[in-house]
Design a protein around this motif. Structure first.
Motif, PDB file in Angstrom:
ATOM      1  N   ILE A 147     -52.967   6.854 -12.038  1.00  9.57           N
ATOM      2  CA  ILE A 147     -51.733   7.619 -11.834  1.00  9.57           C
ATOM      3  C   ILE A 147     -51.485   7.836 -10.350  1.00  9.57           C
ATOM      4  CG2 ILE A 147     -50.711   9.916 -12.127  1.00  9.57           C
ATOM      5  CD1 ILE A 147     -51.844   9.995 -14.908  1.00  9.57           C
ATOM      6  N   GLU A 148     -52.522   8.143  -9.587  1.00  9.55           N
ATOM      7  CA  GLU A 148     -52.339   8.346  -8.145  1.00  9.55           C
ATOM      8  C   GLU A 148     -51.827   7.074  -7.474  1.00  9.55           C
ATOM      9  OE1 GLU A 148     -55.983  10.084  -6.491  1.00  9.55           O
ATOM     10  OE2 GLU A 148     -54.772  11.892  -6.290  1.00  9.55           O
ATOM     11  N   ASN A 149     -52.360   5.924  -7.881  1.00 12.49           N
ATOM     12  CA  ASN A 149     -51.874   4.657  -7.324  1.00 12.49           C
ATOM     13  C   ASN A 149     -50.421   4.411  -7.721  1.00 12.49           C
ATOM     14  OD1 ASN A 149     -54.359   4.077  -6.124  1.00 12.49           O
ATOM     15  ND2 ASN A 149     -55.120   3.026  -7.941  1.00 12.49           N
ATOM     16  N   LEU A 150     -50.089   4.749  -8.974  1.00 16.35           N
ATOM     17  CA  LEU A 150     -48.706   4.572  -9.434  1.00 16.35           C
ATOM     18  C   LEU A 150     -47.750   5.475  -8.676  1.00 16.35           C
ATOM     19  CD1 LEU A 150     -49.102   4.226 -13.310  1.00 16.35           C
ATOM     20  CD2 LEU A 150     -48.057   2.567 -11.776  1.00 16.35           C
ATOM     21  N   LEU A 151     -48.167   6.699  -8.391  1.00  7.88           N
ATOM     22  CA  LEU A 151     -47.294   7.609  -7.650  1.00  7.88           C
ATOM     23  C   LEU A 151     -46.996   7.072  -6.257  1.00  7.88           C
ATOM     24  CD1 LEU A 151     -48.805  11.081  -8.657  1.00  7.88           C
ATOM     25  CD2 LEU A 151     -46.703  10.018  -9.504  1.00  7.88           C
ATOM     26  N   ASP A 152     -47.999   6.477  -5.613  1.00  8.90           N
ATOM     27  CA  ASP A 152     -47.763   5.858  -4.305  1.00  8.90           C
ATOM     28  C   ASP A 152     -46.799   4.676  -4.432  1.00  8.90           C
ATOM     29  OD1 ASP A 152     -49.481   7.649  -3.124  1.00  8.90           O
ATOM     30  OD2 ASP A 152     -51.227   6.334  -3.263  1.00  8.90           O
ATOM     31  N   ASP A 153     -46.981   3.872  -5.492  1.00  8.74           N
ATOM     32  CA  ASP A 153     -46.093   2.727  -5.702  1.00  8.74           C
ATOM     33  C   ASP A 153     -44.662   3.181  -5.980  1.00  8.74           C
ATOM     34  OD1 ASP A 153     -48.264   1.091  -5.369  1.00  8.74           O
ATOM     35  OD2 ASP A 153     -48.631   0.831  -7.515  1.00  8.74           O
ATOM     36  N   ILE A 154     -44.514   4.259  -6.772  1.00  6.59           N
ATOM     37  CA  ILE A 154     -43.176   4.767  -7.097  1.00  6.59           C
ATOM     38  C   ILE A 154     -42.472   5.268  -5.843  1.00  6.59           C
ATOM     39  CG2 ILE A 154     -41.962   6.634  -8.285  1.00  6.59           C
ATOM     40  CD1 ILE A 154     -44.004   6.352 -10.549  1.00  6.59           C
ATOM     41  N   ALA A 155     -43.201   6.000  -4.987  1.00  7.93           N
ATOM     42  CA  ALA A 155     -42.596   6.506  -3.754  1.00  7.93           C
ATOM     43  C   ALA A 155     -42.167   5.362  -2.841  1.00  7.93           C
ATOM     44  CB  ALA A 155     -43.591   7.418  -3.035  1.00  7.93           C
ATOM     45  N   GLU A 156     -43.019   4.335  -2.720  1.00 10.58           N
ATOM     46  CA  GLU A 156     -42.681   3.201  -1.860  1.00 10.58           C
ATOM     47  C   GLU A 156     -41.511   2.404  -2.426  1.00 10.58           C
ATOM     48  OE1 GLU A 156     -44.857  -0.754   0.063  1.00 10.58           O
ATOM     49  OE2 GLU A 156     -46.019   0.739  -1.057  1.00 10.58           O
TER      50      GLU A 156
ATOM     51  N   ALA B  20     -40.016   0.342 -14.774  1.00 11.02           N
ATOM     52  CA  ALA B  20     -41.334  -0.088 -15.262  1.00 11.02           C
ATOM     53  C   ALA B  20     -42.445   0.800 -14.706  1.00 11.02           C
ATOM     54  CB  ALA B  20     -41.572  -1.543 -14.886  1.00 11.02           C
ATOM     55  N   LEU B  21     -42.354   1.160 -13.429  1.00 14.89           N
ATOM     56  CA  LEU B  21     -43.365   2.026 -12.842  1.00 14.89           C
ATOM     57  C   LEU B  21     -43.339   3.410 -13.472  1.00 14.89           C
ATOM     58  CD1 LEU B  21     -42.992   1.089  -9.055  1.00 14.89           C
ATOM     59  CD2 LEU B  21     -44.909   0.523 -10.559  1.00 14.89           C
ATOM     60  N   LEU B  22     -42.144   3.936 -13.714  1.00 12.61           N
ATOM     61  CA  LEU B  22     -42.029   5.257 -14.331  1.00 12.61           C
ATOM     62  C   LEU B  22     -42.588   5.251 -15.752  1.00 12.61           C
ATOM     63  CD1 LEU B  22     -38.458   6.302 -13.127  1.00 12.61           C
ATOM     64  CD2 LEU B  22     -40.656   7.118 -12.272  1.00 12.61           C
ATOM     65  N   GLN B  23     -42.331   4.186 -16.490  1.00 17.16           N
ATOM     66  CA  GLN B  23     -42.856   4.095 -17.846  1.00 17.16           C
ATOM     67  C   GLN B  23     -44.380   4.032 -17.843  1.00 17.16           C
ATOM     68  OE1 GLN B  23     -40.808   0.656 -19.382  1.00 17.16           O
ATOM     69  NE2 GLN B  23     -39.130   1.874 -20.248  1.00 17.16           N
ATOM     70  N   ALA B  24     -44.946   3.322 -16.870  1.00 11.57           N
ATOM     71  CA  ALA B  24     -46.409   3.250 -16.775  1.00 11.57           C
ATOM     72  C   ALA B  24     -47.003   4.619 -16.459  1.00 11.57           C
ATOM     73  CB  ALA B  24     -46.810   2.239 -15.708  1.00 11.57           C
ATOM     74  N   ALA B  25     -46.348   5.357 -15.553  1.00  9.77           N
ATOM     75  CA  ALA B  25     -46.832   6.700 -15.220  1.00  9.77           C
ATOM     76  C   ALA B  25     -46.746   7.622 -16.435  1.00  9.77           C
ATOM     77  CB  ALA B  25     -46.030   7.274 -14.058  1.00  9.77           C
ATOM     78  N   GLU B  26     -45.653   7.530 -17.196  1.00  5.24           N
ATOM     79  CA  GLU B  26     -45.510   8.356 -18.397  1.00  5.24           C
ATOM     80  C   GLU B  26     -46.564   8.007 -19.436  1.00  5.24           C
ATOM     81  OE1 GLU B  26     -41.560   7.997 -19.833  1.00  5.24           O
ATOM     82  OE2 GLU B  26     -40.665   9.147 -18.175  1.00  5.24           O
TER      83      GLU B  26
ATOM     84  N   ALA C 144     -49.183  10.706 -20.845  1.00  8.88           N
ATOM     85  CA  ALA C 144     -49.292  10.998 -22.276  1.00  8.88           C
ATOM     86  C   ALA C 144     -50.746  11.011 -22.721  1.00  8.88           C
ATOM     87  CB  ALA C 144     -48.491   9.977 -23.080  1.00  8.88           C
ATOM     88  N   ARG C 145     -51.571  10.167 -22.125  1.00  8.67           N
ATOM     89  CA  ARG C 145     -53.001  10.171 -22.443  1.00  8.67           C
ATOM     90  C   ARG C 145     -53.635  11.499 -22.040  1.00  8.67           C
ATOM     91  NH1 ARG C 145     -55.640   4.977 -22.917  1.00  8.67           N
ATOM     92  NH2 ARG C 145     -57.361   5.713 -21.629  1.00  8.67           N
ATOM     93  N   PHE C 146     -53.196  12.062 -20.913  1.00  7.62           N
ATOM     94  CA  PHE C 146     -53.689  13.370 -20.502  1.00  7.62           C
ATOM     95  C   PHE C 146     -53.275  14.442 -21.497  1.00  7.62           C
ATOM     96  CE2 PHE C 146     -54.690  11.524 -16.453  1.00  7.62           C
ATOM     97  CZ  PHE C 146     -55.653  12.358 -15.909  1.00  7.62           C
ATOM     98  N   VAL C 147     -52.040  14.377 -21.964  1.00  8.00           N
ATOM     99  CA  VAL C 147     -51.544  15.363 -22.925  1.00  8.00           C
ATOM    100  C   VAL C 147     -52.382  15.318 -24.199  1.00  8.00           C
ATOM    101  CG1 VAL C 147     -49.578  16.050 -24.341  1.00  8.00           C
ATOM    102  CG2 VAL C 147     -49.219  15.314 -21.984  1.00  8.00           C
ATOM    103  N   ARG C 148     -52.653  14.112 -24.694  1.00  8.35           N
ATOM    104  CA  ARG C 148     -53.463  13.990 -25.909  1.00  8.35           C
ATOM    105  C   ARG C 148     -54.878  14.509 -25.680  1.00  8.35           C
ATOM    106  NH1 ARG C 148     -50.696   8.954 -26.173  1.00  8.35           N
ATOM    107  NH2 ARG C 148     -52.514   7.875 -25.292  1.00  8.35           N
ATOM    108  N   ARG C 149     -55.421  14.246 -24.489  1.00  4.22           N
ATOM    109  CA  ARG C 149     -56.789  14.686 -24.208  1.00  4.22           C
ATOM    110  C   ARG C 149     -56.865  16.205 -24.116  1.00  4.22           C
ATOM    111  NH1 ARG C 149     -60.592  15.381 -25.300  1.00  4.22           N
ATOM    112  NH2 ARG C 149     -62.646  15.252 -24.369  1.00  4.22           N
TER     113      ARG C 149
END
Length: 264
Positions: A113-122, A184-190, A194-199
């Motif tokens: 998720i941290e890597n995805l957040l950097d990718d989304i910002a860029e 696509a990046l936003l869907q991957a982050a979601e 969602a895995r965190f929510v289930r956990r």
């Protein structure tokens, strides 16, 4: 017994800010506290929370508790020794000697998720700016191109440019002719969120996710969340019971007289 334990809660436990225990249990899986006994009054006078990652539990092969050590390093040559009675060890989701954090299994997901957040910002910055391309007429020399650029920059400072008049062969267009997005990046982050929510076993709507499915609509996640909270309270109670029992022992009560019930 009620008055003794109420004094302990009011004067010792509450001032020590016991919410630290819950935060460390969920974050690290363990919480430790040292109990300070006043030898003159024979009462517990303080509760000092110890750094989780410096505490080590010592047991025999048969599981008998020998004590605790506080080490600045894993192989500290001079650790601080604690008697087993003087330390309270809260363990969440106990696994042999220690507990497990609530999101321990999600560490790899969090890194993604941290890597995805950097990718989304860029990506958002990249597609948010689509520069103009000014194509000069073929017969323009370098001086004429510089004059055009200076005129254009000066005009932008005065007002917004809505029209440009180009000579034969000149053109103004956008660098990108497509409409890229970061869907696509936003869907991957979601997906990983969602895995965190289930956990966490927290009802999805509490974290901003929609309730979907018959089980969620009928309140299934809420009941599971209530069971999670009750289990967490039992984990907290086991540590507080150690403190209460020690206080009663210091007052001269025998084990068979430790009759009380804690209500949260």
């Amino acid at each position: 017994i009620q008055e003794i334990l109420r004094r302990l809660i009011r004067e010792v436990i509450i001032p020590s800010e016991p919410q630290i225990i819950g935060e460390r249990l969920l974050a690290y899986g363990d919480a430790f506290a040292s109990l300070g006994v006043n030898s003159k009054t024979m009462r517990i006078g303080r509760v000092l929370f110890l750094p989780t990652w410096e505490m080590f539990r010592l047991e025999t092969r048969q599981g008998e508790l020998l004590g605790f050590e506080q080490r600045a390093l894993v192989h500290d040559p001079d650790p601080i020794q604690f008697h087993p009675v003087s330390v309270v060890h809260w363990r969440y989701r106990r696994d042999t000697l220690y507990g497990r954090a609530l999101f321990l299994e999600c560490l790899r997901d969090w890194c993604r998720i941290e890597n995805l957040l950097d990718d989304i910002a860029e990506a958002a910055h990249s597609i948010g700016v689509n520069p103009n391309v000014h194509v000069m007429p073929c017969d323009y020399d370098e001086e004429q191109a510089n004059d055009y650029r200076e005129m254009y920059e000066a005009a932008k400072k005065v007002k917004i440019l809505t029209d440009m008049y180009m000579l034969n062969g000149g053109d103004i267009k956008k660098l990108s002719s497509t409409n890229p997005d970061i869907k696509a990046l936003l869907q991957a982050a979601e997906f990983f969120m969602a895995r965190f929510v289930r956990r966490s076993r927290i009802p999805p709507w509490m974290l901003g996710f929609p309730s979907i499915g018959a089980r969620e609509i009928s309140g299934g996640p809420e009941r599971a969340y209530a069971r999670l909270i009750n289990g967490f309270r039992q984990c907290l109670s086991s540590g507080f019971k150690h403190i209460f029992n020690l206080e009663l022992a210091l007052h001269g009560y025998n084990r068979e007289d430790w009759n009380y019930r804690s209500i949260s």
